[in-house]
Design an enzyme around this catalytic site. Structure first.
Site, PDB file in Angstrom:
ATOM      1  N   ASP A 135       1.897  -6.893   2.518  1.00 26.14           N
ATOM      2  CA  ASP A 135       0.717  -6.099   2.886  1.00 26.14           C
ATOM      3  C   ASP A 135       1.153  -4.861   3.676  1.00 26.14           C
ATOM      4  OD1 ASP A 135      -1.866  -5.207   3.033  1.00 26.14           O
ATOM      5  OD2 ASP A 135      -2.581  -6.755   4.402  1.00 26.14           O
ATOM      6  N   HIS A 176       0.629   3.821   8.318  1.00 31.15           N
ATOM      7  CA  HIS A 176      -0.349   4.771   8.861  1.00 31.15           C
ATOM      8  C   HIS A 176       0.382   5.857   9.642  1.00 31.15           C
ATOM      9  CE1 HIS A 176      -3.929   2.549   7.754  1.00 31.15           C
ATOM     10  NE2 HIS A 176      -3.408   1.444   8.254  1.00 31.15           N
ATOM     11  N   ASN A 225      -6.181   0.952  -3.348  1.00 31.23           N
ATOM     12  CA  ASN A 225      -7.096   1.654  -2.431  1.00 31.23           C
ATOM     13  C   ASN A 225      -6.547   3.016  -2.037  1.00 31.23           C
ATOM     14  OD1 ASN A 225      -5.074   0.466  -0.867  1.00 31.23           O
ATOM     15  ND2 ASN A 225      -6.395   0.245   0.920  1.00 31.23           N
ATOM     16  N   HIS A 243       0.859  -1.187   0.000  1.00 29.79           N
ATOM     17  CA  HIS A 243       0.000   0.000   0.000  1.00 29.79           C
ATOM     18  C   HIS A 243       0.894   1.235   0.000  1.00 29.79           C
ATOM     19  CE1 HIS A 243      -3.783  -2.191   0.616  1.00 29.79           C
ATOM     20  NE2 HIS A 243      -3.051  -3.026   1.344  1.00 29.79           N
ATOM     21  N   LEU A 244       0.996   1.870  -1.169  1.00 28.90           N
ATOM     22  CA  LEU A 244       1.853   3.053  -1.273  1.00 28.90           C
ATOM     23  C   LEU A 244       1.106   4.337  -0.916  1.00 28.90           C
ATOM     24  CD1 LEU A 244       3.988   2.339  -4.489  1.00 28.90           C
ATOM     25  CD2 LEU A 244       4.703   2.214  -2.094  1.00 28.90           C
ATOM     26  N   ARG A 245      -0.237   4.240  -0.824  1.00 31.02           N
ATOM     27  CA  ARG A 245      -1.072   5.361  -0.336  1.00 31.02           C
ATOM     28  C   ARG A 245      -1.073   6.590  -1.238  1.00 31.02           C
ATOM     29  NH1 ARG A 245      -3.523   1.925   2.979  1.00 31.02           N
ATOM     30  NH2 ARG A 245      -2.444   1.501   4.924  1.00 31.02           N
ATOM     31  N   ASP A 264      -8.715  -4.730  -2.598  1.00 27.33           N
ATOM     32  CA  ASP A 264      -8.122  -4.960  -1.274  1.00 27.33           C
ATOM     33  C   ASP A 264      -8.326  -3.771  -0.333  1.00 27.33           C
ATOM     34  OD1 ASP A 264      -6.482  -6.533   0.609  1.00 27.33           O
ATOM     35  OD2 ASP A 264      -5.151  -4.818   0.433  1.00 27.33           O
TER      36      ASP A 264
HETATM   37 ZN   LIG Z   1      -3.679  -4.975   1.799  1.00 27.80          ZN
HETATM   38 ZN   LIG Z   2      -6.347  -6.954   2.578  1.00 31.03          ZN
END
Ligand SMILES: [Zn+2]
Ligand SMILES: [Zn+2]
Lengths: 444, 342
Positions: free
Chosen positions: A316, A320, A96, A64-66, A154
């Protein structure tokens, strides 16, 4: 940009070619030129790898690179620097973001930004549904053309079974997998950890293992029915591992990944922390989805990774901001910042005799490449074959180091491993022929 | 937080003697009271004897002692509970402390101020003790990690309600002497009950035989068959008629309406038919058995009207003992904590 490099005298492990021997690796113009003993350097920059393991750069299929939209948590620059520190030379960016990567323009934005700011390769994953809302298919054809290597909602499962069926059917036209975060929401709603004695002890709401495995069973059935390829994200339960194993035996097109934390930490970490103890911690840094599970599930994941039921390790990586974890457990965000600790954490399995080093390297290099078919997008990726991209990692399997999140390159300092000593360190990372990370950590 | 009420002016201090000295205060090392899951028998004994002393104070003509004069106690309640808050408030005032009540909103997040910030603010204005009620399990642990003052857990989510368990124990001991070997049946919504969790820890640690009774949908996962030290060693029984046999104490838990609508049980009618503590069922317990309830009661649901107000009910004693127990807790933790006093 790229250098002429010769990496001397390391133990070269290249699982794609079943290679495990002392050799030199010559790199030029961003490509592997030769892997052999006594390679002539001819003025190339020399890297002394004696005593180290030299392997293809690690490939993370779940990052997740956001970016865009949540750059306060992470962005492409910081996320790829974290990847380099973790030995990863390729990361697959989860969609996402805000807006979601459910359309050509957003994916192009990510690729353009990556071209300018990323220090390792970024391969985008497109959303399955528009706005990741789980109702209507996103324009998967456009996304495939733009360079997406798979599709995923995801952060959430593809909850609607018909949508999942259509996604598998439609994506098969492009030969791309649908990556599902398996979690039956009607079983897991309000849950903040795994259901069991630890959740009872803490008074926290738990999700049963069946919330994951029932959706894995559904996805397997749909993959079998459609002939599509489903990739199960972050498998965490024995029942899910069993479901994947049975499906593979039947010839269903299913692949799976497992995270370093689900291979090494249990739900007791939420209560007592990764260093153990008696005092209740309510460690929000151990709050992750799927949740950390009991030892029996952890054992099943390790066995599944060892026997190939699970194709690869994926981090994953879910960074945050501090404030999103410095709060009541129920309010805290789900996720662990995992890129920089992945190798050291997985090495616990090697040191414990549960997995051999070559298998671990396989599951972090050619394993993920084959699982998602990444070599179609990037020929030679995950190997040290002549002509392959010069993505190389140097690791010391025995070097010990202290996890200090404040020294992470990731903006996400959220790890339950703060203060833990890991045995197994990334010494240097070369991406596309460029030295993108060199350890200056104090190793013991 | 929404409102800060100023403390009432302190009444003229009576020239009362200090409270009876506690037997052995050196056994007490805790700055916070968060849960009872790690309490030893010695600490519990100290709490009980200190409560005896506090009962004696409360029985005086002028029930005031200056034991905590100069201390500031803040009640920080994120959930409304007039009963528990007033009990703590009275306990603090009897001991001569300044008590300030802060009614926090139910969600600190929507208010934009984090719990940690709130705790630091209250410390900055001089809190020696923060008594905290919060809807989220573990919230007092978060507060305690960031506090230099003492934190007392007045109920957190589904997790713990230690002072309620202590007053339950005190009430039982007043009738039974010792709880060792006594059979205590806890009936009802154990899954959502922080009181039951703290009671189970406390009573089993003292050797009581604890049976929990509820429909399987309201029994917490892992409670039956938990390993040693993981959860309190209780027995689970789903048939109340079987569970109450030869019981010394029957404790009914509040059955909230949302559990009915939440699908845990089919409805009120069937729940009360199967799990209500009533005279017929109580007759299966020991003749001297008594009934407890942490309140507020839903008469006619988890407990029948006649049992709630009958001779075997100890519900009023529970409430009365609450103040003394909370005085004991405040007195003991301020021996250790209370930054202004050191
Ligand atoms: Zn994920
Ligand atoms: Zn997930």
């Amino acid at each position: 940009m790229s250098e002429r490099l010769v990496i001397r005298g390391g133990r070269v492990i290249d699982p794609a070619r079943r290679l495990d021997e002392i050799a030199d690796v010559l790199v030029e113009d961003g490509q592997i030129v030769e892997v052999a003993r006594g390679v002539a350097g001819d003025g190339a920059r020399e890297i002394d790898a004696r005593g180290l393991v030299v392997a293809p750069g690690f490939v993370d299929v779940h990052t997740h690179l956001r970016d865009p939209g949540l750059e306060y948590k992470e962005d492409i620059a910081s996320g790829t620097r974290a990847a380099a520190r973790g030995g990863f030379t390729t990361v697959c960016a989860m969609p996402n973001t805000q807006p979601a990567m459910d359309n050509r323009a957003t994916v192009e934005y990510v690729l353009r930004k990556a071209a300018g700011e990323a220090i390792v390769r970024v391969l985008p994953i497109g959303a399955v549904s528009k706005d990741r809302a789980g109702r209507a298919l996103a324009e998967l054809g456009d996304l495939a053309e733009t360079g997406c290597i798979g599709f995923s909602d995801d952060g959430a499962p593809v909850g609607d079974a018909t949508l999942m069926r259509r996604a598998l059917e439609y994506a098969s036209a492009f030969g791309l997998p649908v990556i599902d975060h398996c979690e039956e929401p009607s079983l897991s709603h309000d849950a903040v950890m795994h259901e069991g004695w630890v959740a009872t002890r803490l008074g926290l709401r738990g999700a049963p293992a069946a919330a994951e495995s029932s959706m894995v069973e559904r996805d397997v059935a749909l993959a079998a029915a459609t002939g599509g390829h489903v990739h199960i994200a972050h498998v965490s339960t024995r029942a899910a591992v069993d479901a994947v194993r049975r499906a593979k035996a039947r010839g269903v097109q299913v692949t799976a990944e497992v995270t370093p934390h689900h291979l090494t930490l249990t739900d007791e970490t939420v209560a007592f922390g990764a260093r153990g103890g008696d005092a209740l911690l309510y460690d929000t840094d151990a709050k992750v989805n799927p949740p950390l599970r009991p030892q029996d599930d952890v054992d099943a994941c390790i066995d599944g990774l060892a026997d190939g039921t699970i194709d690869c390790v994926a981090t994953d990586h879910a960074p945050h901001a501090l404030i999103e974890k410095l709060c009541e457990f129920d309010e805290a965000a789900f996720g662990i910042s995992g890129l920089e600790t992945a190798f050291g954490l997985c090495m616990r399995l090697v040191h414990a005799g549960r997995l051999d080093l070559a298998t671990l390297v396989e599951r972090m290099t050619i394993g993920p490449v084959r699982a998602l078919g990444l070599d179609r997008a990037v020929p030679g990726i995950g190997t040290l074959a002549t002509g392959a991209p010069a993505d190389v990692v140097l690791v010391d399997p025995d070097a010990q180091w202290l996890v200090e999140p404040e020294r992470f390159a990731s903006k996400g300092k959220n790890t339950p491993l703060a203060g833990v000593t890991l045995r197994g360190a990334v010494i240097a990372t070369i991406a596309a022929g460029r030295l993108v990370f060199e350890s200056e950590a104090e190793l013991v | 937080m929404t409102t800060i009420r100023t403390p009432e002016p302190r009444p003229a201090e009576p020239a009362a003697p200090a409270i009876a000295p506690s037997p052995d205060e050196t056994a007490w090392r805790r700055r916070h009271l968060l849960d009872l899951d790690d309490f030893g028998a010695e600490e519990i004994e100290l709490l009980m004897t200190t409560t005896d002393a506090m009962k004696e104070v409360l029985a005086r003509e002028v029930p005031r002692v200056p034991a905590l004069r100069g201390s500031t106690i803040i009640t920080l309640f994120y959930e409304n509970s007039t009963r528990t808050r007033s009990s703590f408030e009275l306990a603090g005032k009897v001991l001569g402390a300044d008590v300030i009540n802060v009614a926090a909103s139910s969600s600190s997040v929507t208010k934009g101020e984090s719990l940690v910030d709130t705790v630091k603010t209250l410390q900055a204005i001089g809190a020696d003790v923060i008594i905290m009620r919060h809807g989220r399990s573990g919230a007092p642990y978060l507060a305690a990690r960031h506090a230099v003052c003492s934190i007392v857990n007045a109920g957190d989510g589904l997790h713990a309600h230690p002072t309620q368990a202590l007053l339950d124990l005190y009430t039982m001991r007043a009738r039974l002497g010792d709880v060792r070997g006594r059979k205590v049946v806890i009936v009802g919504d154990v899954l959502h009950s922080r009181v039951a969790r703290s009671d189970m820890w406390l009573l089993t640690s003292l050797g009581a035989e604890v049976v929990v009774c509820a429909p399987p949908t309201l029994i917490p996962q892992g409670l039956a068959g938990a390993g040693e030290g993981q959860l309190p060693p209780v027995r689970v029984e789903t048939d109340l008629d079987v569970a109450v046999r030869d019981a010394d104490v029957v404790m009914a838990l509040r059955m909230q309406n949302e559990r009915m609508t939440g699908g845990f049980v089919p409805g009120v009618r069937e729940y009360s038919r199967l799990y209500q503590v009533n005279a017929g069922r109580l007759a299966r317990a020991k003749p001297a058995a008594f009934v407890m309830h942490p309140g507020p009661m839903n008469e006619g649901i988890e407990i029948s009207h006649e049992v709630a107000h009958g001779l075997q009910s100890q519900v009023e004693e529970q409430v009365a003992n609450g103040v003394a127990v909370r005085m004991a807790v405040l007195w003991l933790i301020t021996r250790v904590g209370g930054r202004s006093r050191t």
